[in-house]
Design a protein around this motif. Structure first.
Motif, PDB file in Angstrom:
ATOM      1  N   LEU A   1       0.823  -1.211   0.000  1.00 26.09           N
ATOM      2  CA  LEU A   1       0.000   0.000   0.000  1.00 26.09           C
ATOM      3  C   LEU A   1       0.859   1.263   0.000  1.00 26.09           C
ATOM      4  O   LEU A   1       0.454   2.296  -0.524  1.00 26.09           O
ATOM      5  CB  LEU A   1      -0.950   0.016   1.204  1.00 26.09           C
ATOM      6  CG  LEU A   1      -1.987  -1.095   1.268  1.00 26.09           C
ATOM      7  CD1 LEU A   1      -2.818  -0.968   2.534  1.00 26.09           C
ATOM      8  CD2 LEU A   1      -2.872  -1.101   0.041  1.00 26.09           C
ATOM      9  N   THR A   2       2.061   1.183   0.617  1.00 27.16           N
ATOM     10  CA  THR A   2       2.953   2.349   0.646  1.00 27.16           C
ATOM     11  C   THR A   2       4.391   2.012   0.272  1.00 27.16           C
ATOM     12  O   THR A   2       5.216   2.917   0.187  1.00 27.16           O
ATOM     13  CB  THR A   2       2.980   3.010   2.049  1.00 27.16           C
ATOM     14  OG1 THR A   2       3.403   2.044   2.992  1.00 27.16           O
ATOM     15  CG2 THR A   2       1.630   3.571   2.423  1.00 27.16           C
ATOM     16  N   HIS A   3       4.694   0.766   0.042  1.00 27.25           N
ATOM     17  CA  HIS A   3       6.064   0.365  -0.282  1.00 27.25           C
ATOM     18  C   HIS A   3       6.149  -0.146  -1.718  1.00 27.25           C
ATOM     19  O   HIS A   3       5.157  -0.549  -2.306  1.00 27.25           O
ATOM     20  CB  HIS A   3       6.533  -0.708   0.704  1.00 27.25           C
ATOM     21  CG  HIS A   3       6.687  -0.197   2.098  1.00 27.25           C
ATOM     22  ND1 HIS A   3       5.609  -0.018   2.943  1.00 27.25           N
ATOM     23  CD2 HIS A   3       7.773   0.191   2.785  1.00 27.25           C
ATOM     24  CE1 HIS A   3       6.032   0.461   4.095  1.00 27.25           C
ATOM     25  NE2 HIS A   3       7.340   0.599   4.028  1.00 27.25           N
ATOM     26  N   GLY A   4       7.359  -0.092  -2.271  1.00 27.36           N
ATOM     27  CA  GLY A   4       7.572  -0.606  -3.622  1.00 27.36           C
ATOM     28  C   GLY A   4       7.121   0.339  -4.719  1.00 27.36           C
ATOM     29  O   GLY A   4       6.808  -0.100  -5.823  1.00 27.36           O
ATOM     30  N   MET A   5       7.073   1.630  -4.421  1.00 24.13           N
ATOM     31  CA  MET A   5       6.694   2.628  -5.424  1.00 24.13           C
ATOM     32  C   MET A   5       7.387   3.937  -5.076  1.00 24.13           C
ATOM     33  O   MET A   5       7.874   4.117  -3.964  1.00 24.13           O
ATOM     34  CB  MET A   5       5.177   2.837  -5.440  1.00 24.13           C
ATOM     35  CG  MET A   5       4.663   3.590  -4.227  1.00 24.13           C
ATOM     36  SD  MET A   5       2.888   3.662  -4.110  1.00 24.13           S
ATOM     37  CE  MET A   5       2.619   2.258  -3.062  1.00 24.13           C
ATOM     38  N   LYS A   6       7.406   4.849  -6.024  1.00 20.08           N
ATOM     39  CA  LYS A   6       7.954   6.181  -5.758  1.00 20.08           C
ATOM     40  C   LYS A   6       6.898   6.972  -4.991  1.00 20.08           C
ATOM     41  O   LYS A   6       5.769   7.132  -5.437  1.00 20.08           O
ATOM     42  CB  LYS A   6       8.290   6.877  -7.075  1.00 20.08           C
ATOM     43  CG  LYS A   6       8.978   8.209  -6.901  1.00 20.08           C
ATOM     44  CD  LYS A   6       9.338   8.777  -8.263  1.00 20.08           C
ATOM     45  CE  LYS A   6      10.226   9.939  -8.211  1.00 20.08           C
ATOM     46  NZ  LYS A   6       9.895  11.160  -7.744  1.00 20.08           N
ATOM     47  N   LEU A   7       7.299   7.447  -3.827  1.00 21.24           N
ATOM     48  CA  LEU A   7       6.378   8.213  -2.993  1.00 21.24           C
ATOM     49  C   LEU A   7       6.401   9.685  -3.390  1.00 21.24           C
ATOM     50  O   LEU A   7       7.408  10.174  -3.912  1.00 21.24           O
ATOM     51  CB  LEU A   7       6.774   8.075  -1.523  1.00 21.24           C
ATOM     52  CG  LEU A   7       6.689   6.676  -0.933  1.00 21.24           C
ATOM     53  CD1 LEU A   7       7.224   6.671   0.494  1.00 21.24           C
ATOM     54  CD2 LEU A   7       5.268   6.144  -0.966  1.00 21.24           C
ATOM     55  N   PRO A   8       5.325  10.419  -3.109  1.00 17.81           N
ATOM     56  CA  PRO A   8       5.359  11.871  -3.336  1.00 17.81           C
ATOM     57  C   PRO A   8       6.497  12.493  -2.533  1.00 17.81           C
ATOM     58  O   PRO A   8       6.877  11.984  -1.472  1.00 17.81           O
ATOM     59  CB  PRO A   8       3.996  12.340  -2.817  1.00 17.81           C
ATOM     60  CG  PRO A   8       3.117  11.136  -2.895  1.00 17.81           C
ATOM     61  CD  PRO A   8       4.013   9.964  -2.632  1.00 17.81           C
ATOM     62  N   ALA A   9       7.053  13.592  -3.021  1.00 16.31           N
ATOM     63  CA  ALA A   9       8.214  14.234  -2.398  1.00 16.31           C
ATOM     64  C   ALA A   9       7.947  14.677  -0.965  1.00 16.31           C
ATOM     65  O   ALA A   9       8.859  14.743  -0.150  1.00 16.31           O
ATOM     66  CB  ALA A   9       8.663  15.424  -3.241  1.00 16.31           C
ATOM     67  N   ASN A  10       6.697  14.963  -0.619  1.00 17.05           N
ATOM     68  CA  ASN A  10       6.375  15.436   0.733  1.00 17.05           C
ATOM     69  C   ASN A  10       5.994  14.304   1.697  1.00 17.05           C
ATOM     70  O   ASN A  10       5.591  14.554   2.827  1.00 17.05           O
ATOM     71  CB  ASN A  10       5.245  16.471   0.685  1.00 17.05           C
ATOM     72  CG  ASN A  10       3.956  15.915   0.121  1.00 17.05           C
ATOM     73  OD1 ASN A  10       3.932  14.846  -0.491  1.00 17.05           O
ATOM     74  ND2 ASN A  10       2.871  16.641   0.306  1.00 17.05           N
ATOM     75  N   ALA A  11       6.138  13.047   1.264  1.00 21.02           N
ATOM     76  CA  ALA A  11       5.753  11.895   2.090  1.00 21.02           C
ATOM     77  C   ALA A  11       6.878  11.497   3.034  1.00 21.02           C
ATOM     78  O   ALA A  11       8.047  11.465   2.658  1.00 21.02           O
ATOM     79  CB  ALA A  11       5.361  10.720   1.207  1.00 21.02           C
ATOM     80  N   ILE A  12       6.493  11.194   4.277  1.00 20.86           N
ATOM     81  CA  ILE A  12       7.442  10.815   5.318  1.00 20.86           C
ATOM     82  C   ILE A  12       6.868   9.615   6.071  1.00 20.86           C
ATOM     83  O   ILE A  12       5.705   9.637   6.482  1.00 20.86           O
ATOM     84  CB  ILE A  12       7.626  11.967   6.349  1.00 20.86           C
ATOM     85  CG1 ILE A  12       8.083  13.245   5.673  1.00 20.86           C
ATOM     86  CG2 ILE A  12       8.560  11.562   7.477  1.00 20.86           C
ATOM     87  CD1 ILE A  12       7.884  14.485   6.534  1.00 20.86           C
ATOM     88  N   PHE A  13       7.677   8.574   6.259  1.00 23.00           N
ATOM     89  CA  PHE A  13       7.272   7.490   7.142  1.00 23.00           C
ATOM     90  C   PHE A  13       7.429   8.004   8.568  1.00 23.00           C
ATOM     91  O   PHE A  13       8.520   8.343   8.998  1.00 23.00           O
ATOM     92  CB  PHE A  13       8.122   6.240   6.915  1.00 23.00           C
ATOM     93  CG  PHE A  13       7.739   5.490   5.677  1.00 23.00           C
ATOM     94  CD1 PHE A  13       6.595   4.701   5.653  1.00 23.00           C
ATOM     95  CD2 PHE A  13       8.501   5.564   4.534  1.00 23.00           C
ATOM     96  CE1 PHE A  13       6.225   4.009   4.508  1.00 23.00           C
ATOM     97  CE2 PHE A  13       8.142   4.881   3.385  1.00 23.00           C
ATOM     98  CZ  PHE A  13       7.000   4.099   3.377  1.00 23.00           C
TER      99      PHE A  13
END
Length: 193
Positions: A173-185
């Motif tokens: 759901l959140t891994h294995g893809m390019k995340l938006p630049a403003n995304a933070i775990f």
């Protein structure tokens, strides 16, 4: 920037999970000296008033998806896109008045698409950048990722309540893809210590 902020927290009205994960955040922000206001609908207001009686709630209901006993949920979501878009823009414009009336400095939106605003800091909380499709339609998931990223980019920050790397809760759901630049775990967000 002031150290004592007025912070509006608005969870998605899609069950108790989104509301429940905002409670530790609301309590932590209150403990830090900030004034927290919860924007929610009737059903979740009772929950918040029970769990956080010292935090003020205001009437700000969000989108509620419809379910079907016959159709798969992904088809119900696709059919509900026009209503979702209407609600997104309606809550965006209603937010402007709420910000002014309550002197809001920051808005934290738990998966509510329309709560961005350029006059205050806005934070979008989500546990899924990818909206999963059944295997036969998985090739379409990139479209959902792209559209969701367009929403996320309107916010100053996107917090993912999970851990980066192999050991995580959200998986694809959140891994294995390019995340938006403003995304933070942001780590695990839980009411349990």
């Amino acid at each position: 920037m002031r150290t004592n902020l007025n912070i509006l927290i608005c969870p998605l009205e899609w069950g108790r999970g989104h509301s429940a994960r905002m409670i530790p955040l609301a309590l932590s922000l209150t403990d830090m000296g900030h004034t927290v206001i919860i924007g929610t609908g009737k059903e979740n207001r009772v929950f918040f008033q029970t769990e956080t009686p010292d935090i003020r709630c205001i009437d700000f209901p969000g989108f509620k998806p419809r379910y079907s006993a016959i159709l798969p949920q992904y088809l119900m979501i696709l059919a509900g896109i026009p209503r979702l878009l209407y609600n997104m823009f309606a809550e965006h414009y209603r937010l402007k008045k709420i910000i002014g009336d309550n002197n809001i400095d920051m808005v934290i939106s738990d998966n509510r698409f329309g709560l961005w605003n350029r006059k205050v800091k806005t934070v979008y909380v989500t546990h899924q950048i990818r909206i999963p499709f059944p295997k036969a339609f998985r090739f379409l998931e990139f479209t959902g990722i792209f559209l969701h990223s367009l929403v996320i980019r309107r916010y100053d920050y996107c917090l993912i309540p999970d851990l980066p790397g192999e050991l995580n809760l959200t998986g694809r759901l959140t891994h294995g893809m390019k995340l938006p630049a403003n995304a933070i775990f942001a780590g695990i967000l839980s009411r349990f210590p």
